[in-house]
Design an enzyme around this catalytic site. Sequence first.
Site, PDB file in Angstrom:
ATOM      1  N   ALA A 100      -9.543   5.757   4.063  1.00  0.00           N
ATOM      2  CA  ALA A 100      -9.321   6.925   4.926  1.00  0.00           C
ATOM      3  C   ALA A 100     -10.576   7.763   5.123  1.00  0.00           C
ATOM      4  O   ALA A 100     -11.271   8.110   4.177  1.00  0.00           O
ATOM      5  CB  ALA A 100      -8.189   7.800   4.405  1.00  0.00           C
ATOM      6  N   GLY A 101     -10.839   8.081   6.391  1.00  0.00           N
ATOM      7  CA  GLY A 101     -11.904   8.998   6.754  1.00  0.00           C
ATOM      8  C   GLY A 101     -13.242   8.365   7.061  1.00  0.00           C
ATOM      9  O   GLY A 101     -14.177   9.052   7.475  1.00  0.00           O
ATOM     10  N   GLY A 109      -7.935   9.176   9.504  1.00  0.00           N
ATOM     11  CA  GLY A 109      -8.271   9.236  10.916  1.00  0.00           C
ATOM     12  C   GLY A 109      -9.262  10.314  11.302  1.00  0.00           C
ATOM     13  O   GLY A 109      -9.541  10.507  12.485  1.00  0.00           O
ATOM     14  N   LYS A 136       0.877  -1.164   0.000  1.00  0.00           N
ATOM     15  CA  LYS A 136       0.000   0.000   0.000  1.00  0.00           C
ATOM     16  C   LYS A 136       0.919   1.219   0.000  1.00  0.00           C
ATOM     17  O   LYS A 136       1.598   1.504   0.984  1.00  0.00           O
ATOM     18  CB  LYS A 136      -0.916   0.020   1.213  1.00  0.00           C
ATOM     19  CG  LYS A 136      -1.866   1.210   1.198  1.00  0.00           C
ATOM     20  CD  LYS A 136      -2.606   1.370   2.509  1.00  0.00           C
ATOM     21  CE  LYS A 136      -3.414   2.664   2.464  1.00  0.00           C
ATOM     22  NZ  LYS A 136      -3.961   3.022   3.793  1.00  0.00           N
ATOM     23  N   ASN A 189      -9.545   1.594   9.673  1.00  0.00           N
ATOM     24  CA  ASN A 189      -8.651   1.348  10.798  1.00  0.00           C
ATOM     25  C   ASN A 189      -9.109   2.103  12.037  1.00  0.00           C
ATOM     26  O   ASN A 189      -9.637   1.537  12.991  1.00  0.00           O
ATOM     27  CB  ASN A 189      -7.218   1.717  10.432  1.00  0.00           C
ATOM     28  CG  ASN A 189      -6.190   1.337  11.501  1.00  0.00           C
ATOM     29  OD1 ASN A 189      -5.000   1.480  11.304  1.00  0.00           O
ATOM     30  ND2 ASN A 189      -6.619   0.822  12.653  1.00  0.00           N
ATOM     31  N   THR A 190      -8.960   3.418  12.025  1.00  0.00           N
ATOM     32  CA  THR A 190      -9.197   4.229  13.221  1.00  0.00           C
ATOM     33  C   THR A 190     -10.587   4.015  13.807  1.00  0.00           C
ATOM     34  O   THR A 190     -10.741   3.851  15.024  1.00  0.00           O
ATOM     35  CB  THR A 190      -8.989   5.723  12.906  1.00  0.00           C
ATOM     36  OG1 THR A 190      -7.650   5.926  12.449  1.00  0.00           O
ATOM     37  CG2 THR A 190      -9.224   6.578  14.142  1.00  0.00           C
TER      38      THR A 190
END
Length: 258
Positions: free
Chosen positions: A187-188, A161, A100, A209-210
């Site tokens: 992301a986001g 994040g 990635k 993830n976050t």
Amino acid sequence: MTNNDILIIAGKTITSRLFVGTGKFSSPQVMKDAIKAAESEIVTVAIRRTDLNNQEDSYITHINPNEYLFLPNTSGARTAEEAIRIARIGKFSGVSDWVKLEVTPEPNYLLPDPIETLKAAEQLVKEGFKVLPYINADPILAKRLEEVGCVTVMPLAAPIGSNRGIRTRDQLEIIIEQANIPVIVDAGLGSPSHAAEAMELGADAVLVNTAIAIAQNPVLMAEAFKNATLAGRQGYLSGLAQEKEMATASSPLTGFLD
């Protein structure tokens, strides 16, 4: 969901359309349990955060490489040269020839550098890497990366994040429409509904993830994201009803009181 609805990346069949990151979890065990609950097959691992020579490293001891496909990322790279060097470490250490690609020189918003990303992607593809680049939701860049041989593109929904959801909807729709390789929204995404929305747009997968790692109950949140990703994909495949400006009755009104 039909049995023939499969995702293929670089010739590999992927059943789960939810990819999970391994950062920010409160413990390695929570991370392991969350990944299991998500039923993910691909997990991202930051090469800079992993001691590949230490058999006691949390990732090595808690994630079975026979059960998951490791997707090393170049998190922390600020230039193409740094990203290439980090990717080579992952490959030569035997982790994976998948990468990635992340090049984020700006520290506050961690937005990817399009010029350095394209430069690194061209070189890594030449070296035989299967490159999955993290990019701004830029349709032109997405096509350029496809043309140089990347196996997917991974446009952001919002800054890493931030948990802000789909803030790049119009651009994502163009990228998805034009792509001949899988599009993974990355992301986001801060809630399961965001993942469902991305999948309803026609994205091939999402990476989270976050939002999972910092939830009060990461394992339950991982399961929620799994279900939302499936629901969004089913909605896309079934053909979503078009939006209308005016109301339309779902039952006939004429003749009822005659």
